[in-house]
Each structure stands twice: as C-alpha cells, then as structure tokens.
Design a protein around this motif. Structure first.
Motif, PDB file in Angstrom:
ATOM      1  N   UNK A 183       0.880  -1.001   0.101  1.00 23.93           N
ATOM      2  CA  UNK A 183       0.067  -0.076   0.030  1.00 23.93           C
ATOM      3  C   UNK A 183       0.916   1.200  -0.099  1.00 23.93           C
ATOM      4  N   UNK A 184       0.334   2.297  -0.489  1.00 22.73           N
ATOM      5  CA  UNK A 184       1.181   3.493  -0.428  1.00 22.73           C
ATOM      6  C   UNK A 184       1.082   4.178   1.001  1.00 22.73           C
ATOM      7  N   UNK A 185       2.421   4.406   1.453  1.00 24.82           N
ATOM      8  CA  UNK A 185       2.504   4.991   2.603  1.00 24.82           C
ATOM      9  C   UNK A 185       3.592   6.334   2.472  1.00 24.82           C
ATOM     10  N   UNK A 186       2.847   7.425   2.824  1.00 24.93           N
ATOM     11  CA  UNK A 186       3.499   8.637   2.577  1.00 24.93           C
ATOM     12  C   UNK A 186       4.720   8.883   3.146  1.00 24.93           C
ATOM     13  N   UNK A 187       5.040   8.157   4.199  1.00 19.73           N
ATOM     14  CA  UNK A 187       6.257   8.115   4.890  1.00 19.73           C
ATOM     15  C   UNK A 187       7.442   7.116   4.233  1.00 19.73           C
ATOM     16  N   UNK A 188       6.937   6.494   2.988  1.00 25.88           N
ATOM     17  CA  UNK A 188       7.805   5.564   2.523  1.00 25.88           C
ATOM     18  C   UNK A 188       7.838   5.916   1.089  1.00 25.88           C
ATOM     19  N   UNK A 189       8.883   6.483   0.686  1.00 24.01           N
ATOM     20  CA  UNK A 189       9.249   7.195  -0.701  1.00 24.01           C
ATOM     21  C   UNK A 189       9.231   6.028  -1.748  1.00 24.01           C
ATOM     22  N   UNK A 190       9.514   4.501  -1.401  1.00 21.39           N
ATOM     23  CA  UNK A 190       9.460   3.700  -2.460  1.00 21.39           C
ATOM     24  C   UNK A 190       8.285   3.459  -2.608  1.00 21.39           C
ATOM     25  N   UNK A 191       7.145   3.455  -2.166  1.00 22.65           N
ATOM     26  CA  UNK A 191       5.899   3.208  -2.230  1.00 22.65           C
ATOM     27  C   UNK A 191       5.215   4.221  -3.167  1.00 22.65           C
TER      28      UNK A 191
ATOM     29  N   UNK B 146      10.636   0.309  12.161  1.00 27.40           N
ATOM     30  CA  UNK B 146      11.187   1.450  11.737  1.00 27.40           C
ATOM     31  C   UNK B 146      11.474   1.637  10.433  1.00 27.40           C
ATOM     32  N   UNK B 147      11.083   2.799   9.699  1.00 29.05           N
ATOM     33  CA  UNK B 147      11.233   2.651   8.157  1.00 29.05           C
ATOM     34  C   UNK B 147      12.560   2.876   7.841  1.00 29.05           C
ATOM     35  N   UNK B 148      13.162   4.123   8.454  1.00 30.39           N
ATOM     36  CA  UNK B 148      14.543   4.435   7.802  1.00 30.39           C
ATOM     37  C   UNK B 148      15.374   5.018   9.094  1.00 30.39           C
ATOM     38  N   UNK B 149      15.646   3.897   9.884  1.00 30.57           N
ATOM     39  CA  UNK B 149      16.331   4.448  11.145  1.00 30.57           C
ATOM     40  C   UNK B 149      17.723   5.390  11.164  1.00 30.57           C
ATOM     41  N   UNK B 150      17.560   6.454  11.876  1.00 32.24           N
ATOM     42  CA  UNK B 150      18.898   7.081  12.145  1.00 32.24           C
ATOM     43  C   UNK B 150      19.988   6.421  12.792  1.00 32.24           C
ATOM     44  N   UNK B 151      21.106   7.145  13.035  1.00 35.05           N
ATOM     45  CA  UNK B 151      21.925   6.466  13.879  1.00 35.05           C
ATOM     46  C   UNK B 151      21.620   6.014  15.136  1.00 35.05           C
ATOM     47  N   UNK B 152      20.911   6.927  15.889  1.00 35.67           N
ATOM     48  CA  UNK B 152      20.376   6.811  17.384  1.00 35.67           C
ATOM     49  C   UNK B 152      19.584   5.621  17.498  1.00 35.67           C
ATOM     50  N   UNK B 153      18.475   5.682  16.334  1.00 40.46           N
ATOM     51  CA  UNK B 153      17.747   4.504  16.425  1.00 40.46           C
ATOM     52  C   UNK B 153      18.249   3.225  15.957  1.00 40.46           C
ATOM     53  N   UNK B 247      13.674  -0.425   6.231  1.00 43.42           N
ATOM     54  CA  UNK B 247      12.463  -1.469   6.260  1.00 43.42           C
ATOM     55  C   UNK B 247      12.477  -2.220   4.845  1.00 43.42           C
ATOM     56  N   UNK B 248      12.976  -1.495   3.884  1.00 43.16           N
ATOM     57  CA  UNK B 248      12.865  -2.142   2.616  1.00 43.16           C
ATOM     58  C   UNK B 248      13.820  -3.374   2.436  1.00 43.16           C
ATOM     59  N   UNK B 249      14.883  -3.304   2.927  1.00 35.62           N
ATOM     60  CA  UNK B 249      16.021  -4.113   3.037  1.00 35.62           C
ATOM     61  C   UNK B 249      15.706  -5.353   3.725  1.00 35.62           C
TER      62      UNK B 249
END
Lengths: 300, 300
Positions: A183-191, B146-153, B247-249
């Motif tokens: 599904x399209x998720x605005x916080x996931x650019x890939x979608x 977590x979609x695209x975690x930063x270093x701290x995350x 999260x994609x990986x």
C-alpha cells in the motif's frame, strides 16, 4: 523461461555475434571465452598483452589461432578498455566484456565521448536468476550502478531491464517496483515512486512492459501471498522483473538468492549502446557464460 | 544454536511464564496456545469475549477449564489489548501476544502511559531464522517497526536485538550492520552509520556484543566470501545478527529467506518492558509457537 541454460540454447546458431574483451590476460576470463567458443555462442576480439593472452590461453586450452573465432588486439592494459569499447563503437563487435581491468577503467572507456558507448541514458545492472524451486527466471535491478535512484532514474532502470528481458525473449515482462508494503505510505518514498511508475506505465511513458507496484517481495513472487492479501494485479505473484528502491536492497537480495537459495545468475550492464558484461573474480565460469549469453541476446 | 526447536527444548521446565493474549477469540491463535500448553512452554491469560473464546477453544480441543494453565479475562475487544498489557504491566504475565486485534490497537496499549510497557526506548522487530543448509540461526532486524532508522535509532535497534539474543542463550552475539559494500563510501549513509556503530561498540556505547560493519550480506554470512575479499573481522562470515539500513532491505530479505530459501522463523517486538509477539494471519502455528518461545526466552 525456466532455466539459464535456455539462454544458451536459444542463442545457438541464431546470431553471429562478436564479443570484445577488455584486457583478456586472465585465466578465468579465458576459460569463459573457451566455453563460449565451444558452445558456438560467439566469436571474440581479445584486447591486451598478446604474449600473456597467448600463454594463458594455452593453459586453458583455448586455441587463439583458430581463424575468425579469436582475434587479438595487442595493446597496453591502459589501452585495452578503449580498444575493446572502440571495437563495439565502430560495429566490429556487439558486446563488451570486462577482463583483467578495473571496472572504473572500463566504464570510463564506455562513457568516453569519442568512440564510447554513451546514449545519454544512465547505466544500470540487470541480473537474471534461476532459483531452485521457482517456476520461472526472475530479473533483479539495480544491484551495482545506482545507489539510491530517484524517480527519473527508476524509469530508466526499468527501461534498461525491459530491454534486456525483451532481447532475451520475454514478451511484455511484468515489472514489480518493490517496497516493504503493497500500500502507498506517504512516509515510504519507495511506495510513492512505485505508484507513480505504475501510472507512468499506464500513460505510455514506460512501454513494452506491465508495471504494477508497490508490491512487497512476497506479493511480487508468490501468487498465494498475493491472494492472501487480496491484491488485484497483473504483476502480483508473477513478476518477471523486481525493481528495488536502493542498492542495499538489491545487493542483499542478490546475495541471499546466491548464498541461501542457491541460485544461478547471469548479469549485464544495460543502458549503453551495447551490453556490457562485468563479471567479478568470484563468479563461476558457468555464470560468466550465462552473462555472455544474456548480453548477446540483448545486443541489437 | 542450530534449530528453532532448540528454543523450545531449552525453555521446557526452566521458567514458569505466563503469556497474556490480547483478544484470544481466534482459532489460529488458540491453536498456537494449545501447542504451547501441550509443550508445557507457558500458561496463558486470554482476554476478550469469553463465550467466543470458549467456543473456538472447543474447536481446537484446547481445555480452557484446566485450572491454572488457562485463565480468561472476559472483556470487549476494545478493552482486550489494554487488559492483556495490564496483566504484564502489573507482573501477572511476562509476555504479550497479539490475538484477533489490530496491531495498532495493541501497540497503543503497549505505549499507554498508564499500565503500558513504555521504557523510553524505541520498539523494533527482531526475527530469528533457521535456514536450510546454514550452520547456525541468524537474526534479522528491523523488518517491521522503523522505516529508515537514523544512527541513534540503529543503536537502539541493535541493543533490542542483542537483548533478545542474550536472553535466548547467545553469548556476545556478533552484529553485522549491513550495507551494499564492505568499505565506507561517503555517498552511502549505511556504510557511514555502520562504521560509526562499530566504533561506538569499541567505546562501550553498545555493549554485550561485537559490532563490525559495514559488511555486505555475503561477507556477513559466508566465511569464504569474507576471505575472498580479504576482510579481517570477528564478525565477517559469522554474523549472528544482521542489522539492515531500511525496512525495504529487511522486508525483502525476510521474505526471500521464507519464499526462496524455505526458512523457518520466530519473531518478537523488543524494546518495551516485556516482549511482544505480533504474529500475523499468514504465519503457521509452528511459527507462532517458535515466536512465543523466543519471547519467553527474552522476558526478564
């Protein structure tokens, strides 16, 4: 297509193509050349140190005096990439293959304004996998050239992969732009990119294929998974080409196919005016021959 | 550890733990509960519609009148998540398991300030795979939260996974922050973060484990690949935990393990004051029981 061997079977006696190898003074590369010659897949121009090539060819029992099949252009390593690319540029050969040179040096020659193979398109890596237990071969792109492609680059990456697929016999290949969810998720650019690419395909901006995304990996490759999720799509469960959002996804998937799923692979760089075979030292000679066959199919 | 069955064997008779199931009125969930009870892994508090739970329990031959083993808290679905989480919050149960409720509703209860399981840490998903042909089990994180975690995350994601691994019997687990390459490339954030995480581990900011990255997937899991590349590392080829950059990986690797490498999996959400089992409808009951066992190991 069900096996990479079909790439070879389908090619035999169909085309008389010539491959230019950039600095062929490398035993593993010459072993692949010998296999390709034995299979009558192609004839070769070998650039590089003639004496060294002849010596190593002797070691792998490749006959470099076999008339038209093998031609050697004697030159320095620094010139080998340019000589190989030039042979393709002027139409003598149809495919470039990396020998004992740095990838950077070869790509520099490919992108050279004079005698190069520039088209204005970006180059991208297209890999084709035969995975035990899977019914069909699956393309994966881009594992090597583009780190975090934007929408415009993704369009070209898809087009490059579709060119290779069509050249190898696919008709209207099914392209799945992958994401972590369907599904399209605005916080996931890939979608968002995947949805956009799908609509660009419907508007004719990406043609010769059916694009439908976003799809998660399982929705793309498994009809059962797609059905469980209730996804209505011509691509879901039947994807021929997986276009992934970043080099990290591509590399991890590529290696997991090879190391955990025991896949075989053929790969080519697409987007230049001729296909480029960039095999690495760790590739088997079987894989190098598959890559050559894939490149020969996708050459014009 | 070589198989997920060891999670169960190692657990038996060792702890007397209680699992609180949020809205247990679900046949598949109750089947997993029955298996866990039969294996003497845990006792259960089932929250939700008592009549419906009793009816469905009858269908899967789960005896809900078996004294201390099964206790039912009769409540509305909207209250079920809060009741299950509260049971853990006050110390009656040690693990929360998702039943027939939305993940969002359950996580809302977990993160509730009153009677929730907040710790101030981020929550992350930790999956443990048994892959045919591989010598050891491998953790993958984070495939879900977590979609695209930063270093701290990423620091916290590693800590959460290390907690689970140590709870399950690993000693100084080897953590590979994955990237597409094993060298630091300024245009690849994953490689920079991986290098930084490695040094944070050396400085004691991430403890109880050995972190070494960046590593590509093959360098992380295959000693042969690591040797071919000449990588000197305590983690290369022997990684216990793969910490991936997005999260994609994670999703693509997770699904490729399951669909192409025929893996078995156990998974848990880590980072709250108690482990959370978020099974999905498509999980087998075998997988649900493995997840329960992993959660019970990682509970305090």
């Amino acid at each position: 297509m069900k096996s990479l061997d079909e790439l070879i079977t389908n090619l035999k006696h169909q085309k008389s193509n010539k491959v230019a190898v950039a600095q062929a003074a490398d035993k593993e590369v010459l072993l692949a050349v010998k296999k390709a010659v034995d299979l009558q897949l192609a004839t070769f121009i070998l650039t590089g140190d003639k004496e060294e090539i002849q010596r190593l060819a002797g070691e792998v029992k490749l006959n470099v005096h076999a008339g038209d099949e093998i031609q050697i252009i004697d030159c320095l390593t620094e010139e080998a990439s340019f000589e190989a690319v030039k042979a393709v540029s002027i139409g003598t050969a149809q495919v470039v293959m990396k020998g004992n040179v740095d990838t950077k040096a070869l790509l520099k020659a490919v992108l050279n304004k004079q005698d190069g193979l520039r088209t204005g398109k970006i180059l991208s890596h297209v890999a084709l996998f035969e995975i035990p237990g899977q019914e069909r071969l699956i393309f994966l792109t881009d594992s090597a050239m583009n780190i975090a492609p934007n929408l415009e680059e993704k369009v070209q990456i898809i087009k490059n992969a579709v060119d290779v697929a069509i050249g190898s016999g696919w008709v209207m290949p099914k392209v799945a732009p992958l994401a972590a969810v369907e599904v399209i998720n605005p916080s996931m650019q890939a979608t968002i990119d995947a949805a956009t690419l799908t609509q660009m395909n419907r508007r004719g901006q990406i043609s010769g294929c059916i694009v439908d995304g976003p799809l998660a990996f399982d929705n793309a490759v498994s009809s059962i998974s797609a059905e469980q999720k209730g996804i209505k799509s011509e691509v879901a469960g039947k994807a021929d080409i997986l276009m992934v959002p970043s080099i990290e996804v591509a590399n991890a998937l590529y290696k997991s196919f090879m190391y955990f799923a025991h896949a075989k692979v053929a790969a080519v760089i697409s987007g230049a005016s001729a296909p480029i075979v960039l095999t690495s030292r760790s590739d088997t000679s079987e894989s190098k021959v598959y890559s050559l066959a894939l490149a020969l199919h996708s050459s014009k």
